[in-house]
Design a protein around this motif. Sequence first.
Motif, mmCIF file in Angstrom:
data_model
loop_
_atom_site.group_PDB
_atom_site.id
_atom_site.type_symbol
_atom_site.label_atom_id
_atom_site.label_comp_id
_atom_site.label_asym_id
_atom_site.label_seq_id
_atom_site.Cartn_x
_atom_site.Cartn_y
_atom_site.Cartn_z
ATOM 1 N N ILE A 4 41.362 0.576 -66.845
ATOM 2 C CA ILE A 4 41.782 -0.512 -65.698
ATOM 3 C C ILE A 4 43.182 -0.370 -65.532
ATOM 4 N N THR A 5 44.148 -0.419 -66.251
ATOM 5 C CA THR A 5 45.493 -0.300 -65.848
ATOM 6 C C THR A 5 45.807 1.033 -65.051
ATOM 7 N N ASP A 6 45.400 1.975 -65.515
ATOM 8 C CA ASP A 6 45.525 3.293 -64.738
ATOM 9 C C ASP A 6 45.172 3.076 -63.159
ATOM 10 N N ARG A 107 40.213 1.790 -48.125
ATOM 11 C CA ARG A 107 38.896 1.858 -48.481
ATOM 12 C C ARG A 107 38.340 3.168 -49.319
ATOM 13 N N MET A 108 38.650 4.170 -48.791
ATOM 14 C CA MET A 108 38.111 5.411 -49.408
ATOM 15 C C MET A 108 38.919 5.230 -50.901
ATOM 16 N N LYS A 109 40.124 4.982 -51.005
ATOM 17 C CA LYS A 109 40.862 4.939 -52.501
ATOM 18 C C LYS A 109 40.011 4.109 -53.493
ATOM 19 N N VAL A 110 39.941 2.835 -52.905
ATOM 20 C CA VAL A 110 39.099 1.868 -53.691
ATOM 21 C C VAL A 110 37.588 2.527 -54.236
ATOM 22 N N LYS A 111 36.858 3.154 -53.250
ATOM 23 C CA LYS A 111 35.762 3.640 -53.693
ATOM 24 C C LYS A 111 36.097 4.809 -54.813
ATOM 25 N N SER A 112 36.929 5.591 -54.504
ATOM 26 C CA SER A 112 37.126 6.483 -55.594
ATOM 27 C C SER A 112 37.749 6.006 -56.843
ATOM 28 N N VAL A 113 38.486 5.151 -57.008
ATOM 29 C CA VAL A 113 39.071 4.404 -58.174
ATOM 30 C C VAL A 113 37.751 3.672 -58.666
ATOM 31 N N GLU A 114 36.903 3.145 -57.983
ATOM 32 C CA GLU A 114 35.729 2.282 -58.559
ATOM 33 C C GLU A 114 34.944 3.340 -59.571
ATOM 34 N N SER A 115 34.692 4.611 -58.917
ATOM 35 C CA SER A 115 33.802 5.449 -59.559
ATOM 36 C C SER A 115 34.233 6.230 -60.902
ATOM 37 N N ALA A 116 35.765 5.907 -60.803
ATOM 38 C CA ALA A 116 36.278 6.657 -62.089
ATOM 39 C C ALA A 116 36.925 5.691 -63.203
ATOM 40 N N ILE A 117 36.738 4.251 -62.881
ATOM 41 C CA ILE A 117 37.188 3.430 -63.544
ATOM 42 C C ILE A 117 36.359 3.253 -64.994
ATOM 43 N N GLN A 118 37.034 2.986 -66.126
ATOM 44 C CA GLN A 118 36.289 3.131 -67.405
ATOM 45 C C GLN A 118 36.773 1.684 -68.108
ATOM 46 N N PHE A 119 35.774 1.118 -68.820
ATOM 47 C CA PHE A 119 35.930 0.053 -69.767
ATOM 48 C C PHE A 119 36.149 0.090 -71.178
#
Length: 119
Positions: A4-6, A107-119
Motif C-alpha cells: 500500500i505504501t509503495d 486515471r491510467m496511473k490509478v488503474k495500473s496501481v490498482e492492479s498491482a496493489i497487494q495487502f
Amino acid sequence: MSSITDSLNELVAVDGAMAAAVVDSGSGMLLGGAGSGIDLELAAAGNTEVVRAKLKTARSLGLADSIDDILITLSSQFHIIRPLAAQPEVFIYFVLDRAKANLALARMKVKSVESAIQF
C-alpha cells in the motif's frame, strides 16, 4: 505486486498529485495515506459515503456493472475514486491539482496501481 505504501508513493509522484489514500468502504477507515493538502481521515469517511451511495443506486437501477472509477471535478481539483477489482470494498482515493494534472494520465496511473496493489 506493491505494498500500500509503495503504491501510494507511486501515485503522489504523478504530476499535479496532492494526496492519495487506500480506504476500506465497509468501515470508512483509512488503510494508508500519502501526500498533503487534504485531511485524508475526513476524506476517507466522506468518500465512503459516495461509494456506498453509488453502489446502492446501481443496485436500485438493476445494473450488474461494477464501478471502474468515480470522478469528482472541483474548480481547482480532481478527485478520483477507484474500487479495487480484487476487493471492491476497498478503494483508492486520489486528489490532484486541476491546473497541474493530466486527468487521462492520472486515471491510467490509478488503474495500473490498482492492479498491482497487494495487502
